[in-house]
Scaffold this active site. Structure first.
Site, PDB file in Angstrom:
ATOM      1  N   HIS A 207       0.828  -1.053   0.056  1.00  0.00           N
ATOM      2  CA  HIS A 207      -0.159   0.091   0.081  1.00  0.00           C
ATOM      3  C   HIS A 207       0.961   1.414   0.071  1.00  0.00           C
ATOM      4  O   HIS A 207       1.783   1.369   0.881  1.00  0.00           O
ATOM      5  CB  HIS A 207      -0.882  -0.158   1.400  1.00  0.00           C
ATOM      6  CG  HIS A 207      -2.064   1.071   1.269  1.00  0.00           C
ATOM      7  ND1 HIS A 207      -1.788   2.392   1.558  1.00  0.00           N
ATOM      8  CD2 HIS A 207      -3.328   0.816   0.819  1.00  0.00           C
ATOM      9  CE1 HIS A 207      -2.696   2.895   1.382  1.00  0.00           C
ATOM     10  NE2 HIS A 207      -3.794   2.273   1.012  1.00  0.00           N
ATOM     11  N   CYS A 245      -3.679   2.833  -4.759  1.00  0.00           N
ATOM     12  CA  CYS A 245      -4.474   3.670  -3.939  1.00  0.00           C
ATOM     13  C   CYS A 245      -4.576   4.956  -4.301  1.00  0.00           C
ATOM     14  O   CYS A 245      -3.439   5.810  -4.293  1.00  0.00           O
ATOM     15  CB  CYS A 245      -4.082   3.604  -2.511  1.00  0.00           C
ATOM     16  SG  CYS A 245      -5.155   4.426  -1.452  1.00  0.00           S
ATOM     17  N   HIS A 272      -7.541   0.499  -4.560  1.00  0.00           N
ATOM     18  CA  HIS A 272      -8.469   1.327  -3.751  1.00  0.00           C
ATOM     19  C   HIS A 272      -8.931   2.634  -4.481  1.00  0.00           C
ATOM     20  O   HIS A 272      -7.978   3.354  -4.876  1.00  0.00           O
ATOM     21  CB  HIS A 272      -7.535   1.841  -2.355  1.00  0.00           C
ATOM     22  CG  HIS A 272      -7.363   0.714  -1.568  1.00  0.00           C
ATOM     23  ND1 HIS A 272      -6.858   1.014  -0.211  1.00  0.00           N
ATOM     24  CD2 HIS A 272      -7.486  -0.549  -1.435  1.00  0.00           C
ATOM     25  CE1 HIS A 272      -6.346  -0.160   0.203  1.00  0.00           C
ATOM     26  NE2 HIS A 272      -7.193  -0.852  -0.357  1.00  0.00           N
ATOM     27  N   ASP A 317     -12.931   3.571  -0.841  1.00  0.00           N
ATOM     28  CA  ASP A 317     -12.305   3.890   0.263  1.00  0.00           C
ATOM     29  C   ASP A 317     -12.787   4.856   1.138  1.00  0.00           C
ATOM     30  O   ASP A 317     -14.061   5.016   1.041  1.00  0.00           O
ATOM     31  CB  ASP A 317     -10.795   4.262  -0.312  1.00  0.00           C
ATOM     32  CG  ASP A 317      -9.643   3.866   0.399  1.00  0.00           C
ATOM     33  OD1 ASP A 317      -9.871   3.551   1.676  1.00  0.00           O
ATOM     34  OD2 ASP A 317      -8.526   4.239   0.150  1.00  0.00           O
ATOM     35  N   HIS A 318     -12.028   5.474   2.091  1.00  0.00           N
ATOM     36  CA  HIS A 318     -12.685   6.310   2.987  1.00  0.00           C
ATOM     37  C   HIS A 318     -13.818   7.135   2.379  1.00  0.00           C
ATOM     38  O   HIS A 318     -13.737   7.741   1.412  1.00  0.00           O
ATOM     39  CB  HIS A 318     -11.451   7.510   3.380  1.00  0.00           C
ATOM     40  CG  HIS A 318     -10.250   6.582   3.813  1.00  0.00           C
ATOM     41  ND1 HIS A 318      -9.191   7.556   4.064  1.00  0.00           N
ATOM     42  CD2 HIS A 318      -9.857   5.658   4.190  1.00  0.00           C
ATOM     43  CE1 HIS A 318      -8.262   6.758   4.610  1.00  0.00           C
ATOM     44  NE2 HIS A 318      -8.780   5.600   4.907  1.00  0.00           N
ATOM     45  N   TYR A 331     -14.898   4.869   7.606  1.00  0.00           N
ATOM     46  CA  TYR A 331     -15.388   3.560   7.326  1.00  0.00           C
ATOM     47  C   TYR A 331     -16.717   3.349   7.650  1.00  0.00           C
ATOM     48  O   TYR A 331     -17.046   2.177   8.250  1.00  0.00           O
ATOM     49  CB  TYR A 331     -14.321   2.607   8.166  1.00  0.00           C
ATOM     50  CG  TYR A 331     -13.088   2.462   7.459  1.00  0.00           C
ATOM     51  CD1 TYR A 331     -12.877   1.675   6.306  1.00  0.00           C
ATOM     52  CD2 TYR A 331     -11.899   3.365   7.745  1.00  0.00           C
ATOM     53  CE1 TYR A 331     -11.630   1.663   5.456  1.00  0.00           C
ATOM     54  CE2 TYR A 331     -10.566   3.299   7.134  1.00  0.00           C
ATOM     55  CZ  TYR A 331     -10.466   2.478   6.002  1.00  0.00           C
ATOM     56  OH  TYR A 331      -9.362   2.417   5.149  1.00  0.00           O
TER      57      TYR A 331
HETATM   58  C1  DNO Z   1      -6.169   3.595   4.566  1.00  0.00           C
HETATM   59  C2  DNO Z   1      -5.718   2.081   4.363  1.00  0.00           C
HETATM   60  C3  DNO Z   1      -4.508   1.721   5.054  1.00  0.00           C
HETATM   61  C4  DNO Z   1      -3.989   0.391   4.473  1.00  0.00           C
HETATM   62  C5  DNO Z   1      -2.774   0.136   4.948  1.00  0.00           C
HETATM   63  C6  DNO Z   1      -2.156  -1.256   4.521  1.00  0.00           C
HETATM   64  O1  DNO Z   1      -7.170   3.883   4.449  1.00  0.00           O
HETATM   65  O2  DNO Z   1      -5.988   1.985   3.029  1.00  0.00           O
HETATM   66  O3  DNO Z   1      -4.844   1.828   6.514  1.00  0.00           O
HETATM   67  O4  DNO Z   1      -5.010  -0.478   4.962  1.00  0.00           O
HETATM   68  O5  DNO Z   1      -1.754   1.170   5.025  1.00  0.00           O
HETATM   69  O6  DNO Z   1      -1.325  -2.026   5.330  1.00  0.00           O
END
Ligand code: DNO
Length: 355
Positions: A207, A245, A272, A317-318, A331
């Site tokens: 990531h 991501c 992501h 994602d977020h 989340y």
């Molecule tokens: C943030 C996530 C991160 C991710 C970690 C992977 O939203 O995408 O917390 O899970 O960095 O280890």
């Protein structure tokens, strides 16, 4: 692609698997054993039980996010070999259970970092936001404590209490670790896990660092097309891959997101997909997934994934905090469900227009 949703397990998450199933757009789950500290071996029975729980809702466990890497591995201490040994055992147990994707990160001390977990938007929703000015000159311990307080009793993913309890010791331990050392330690780790990854067809998807630059003086090495290319090349095997991501790489507006995707066909194992709205360099908030609300073109991101024949899981994602939902910052159910629906819509349109 397969649309997935991150789920923290029935103890930590505020959302149930049944709620996720009802979204309808989501078919797979990305989960973790949230209570196992970095460095410990995951018992196979626990993985089996997690998988069974997910499958009981007619969903599939598509991958793990994350199996966290013990700091001794990132620092390169002699004890790293023991922790790598444990990591290998965990990968073995996952492989035996038919899981083939692990997302992890190689960020020292802190995982992703936001300076505001609940920034109000004019419509009454809140978002997570970042302002570099806020970090500068701040003591990391004080910052970690603020995050803990502002998460309103939820353990924030990436900010696990066992890590935060010794932030200052960690800073001391990292004092001689610069970018080059961190990179060498990552390569050492990746080479050591090679045989088990190849045996079980385990895809390791690093990531990116978030934000994509050093914070609190700690080095960060997964932050641009060039740094990613260097890592993928150092261990040039399919198991050594990337979690693309958008939100993390996109913290730096100089990162051309579709361009990064197109540079690594076959090596992106997980995606992501989300948006950010940039206000100024180092100042942004996590916007609606919709392209027109943020600074990224989500159509172009999905199109690039489609064009490289990406077949792995995607997850929204977020998200914003909407409609008064009580949830971990970023989340909640509602906005991520909207994000999933939007990405599926884009994907269907791209697929059909390419027939
Ligand atoms: C943030 C996530 C991160 C991710 C970690 C992977 O939203 O995408 O917390 O899970 O960095 O280890």
């Amino acid at each position: 692609m397969k649309m997935t949703f991150r789920w923290y397990g029935d103890k930590a998450d505020t959302i149930s698997l049944n709620q996720i199933r009802q979204i309808g757009y989501v078919k797979g789950i990305i989960s973790t054993l949230y209570d196992i500290p970095a460095g410990e071996v995951w018992p196979r029975e626990r993985i089996h039980a997690l998988k069974a729980e997910v499958e009981a809702e007619d969903l599939t466990l598509e991958g793990i996010e994350s199996v966290n890497i013990h700091d001794d591995i990132k620092i390169g201490l002699p004890s790293r070999d023991k922790y790598i040994e444990n990591y290998i055992k965990t990968l073995e147990a996952l492989g035996e259970e038919g899981i083939h994707l692990v997302c992890y990160n190689f960020m020292p001390v802190f995982d992703w970092t936001r300076t505001d977990l609940r920034k109000p938007r004019p419509d009454g929703s809140t978002v997570m936001a970042y302002d570099q000015k806020y970090i500068e000159g701040k003591n990391p311990l004080e910052f970690a404590e603020e995050i803990r307080k502002n998460s309103l009793g939820h353990d924030m993913p990436g900010w696990e209490p066992e890590r935060l309890s010794h932030v200052l010791d960690l800073f001391e331990a990292y004092k001689d670790v610069d970018e080059n050392k961190l990179f060498d330690n990552m390569v050492y780790f990746l080479k050591a896990i090679g045989p088990v990854c190849e045996k079980y067809d385990m895809k390791m998807a690093v990531h990116p660092d978030d934000p994509a630059w050093p914070v609190f003086g700690l080095p960060r090495i997964v932050r641009s097309k060039e740094t990613i290319a260097k890592i993928l090349k150092a261990v040039d095997k399919p198991y050594n891959g990337l979690t693309f991501c958008a939100g993390s790489l996109g913290t730096n507006p100089k990162n051309d997101l579709p361009g990064i995707i197109r540079s690594f066909p076959g090596r992106i194992h997980f995606a992501h997909v989300r948006n950010l709205h940039h206000f100024a360099p180092g100042v942004f908030e996590e916007a609606v997934h919709l392209s027109s609300d943020g600074s990224f073109d989500l159509y172009e991101i999905c199109k690039a994934l489609y064009d490289i024949h990406f077949e792995g899981p995607i997850r929204p994602d977020h998200g914003r905090n909407l409609w008064g939902e009580q949830c971990m910052p970023g989340y909640g159910l509602y906005d991520r469900a909207l994000g999933a629906a939007y990405i599926c819509g884009l994907w269907e349109a791209i697929e059909k227009s390419n027939r």
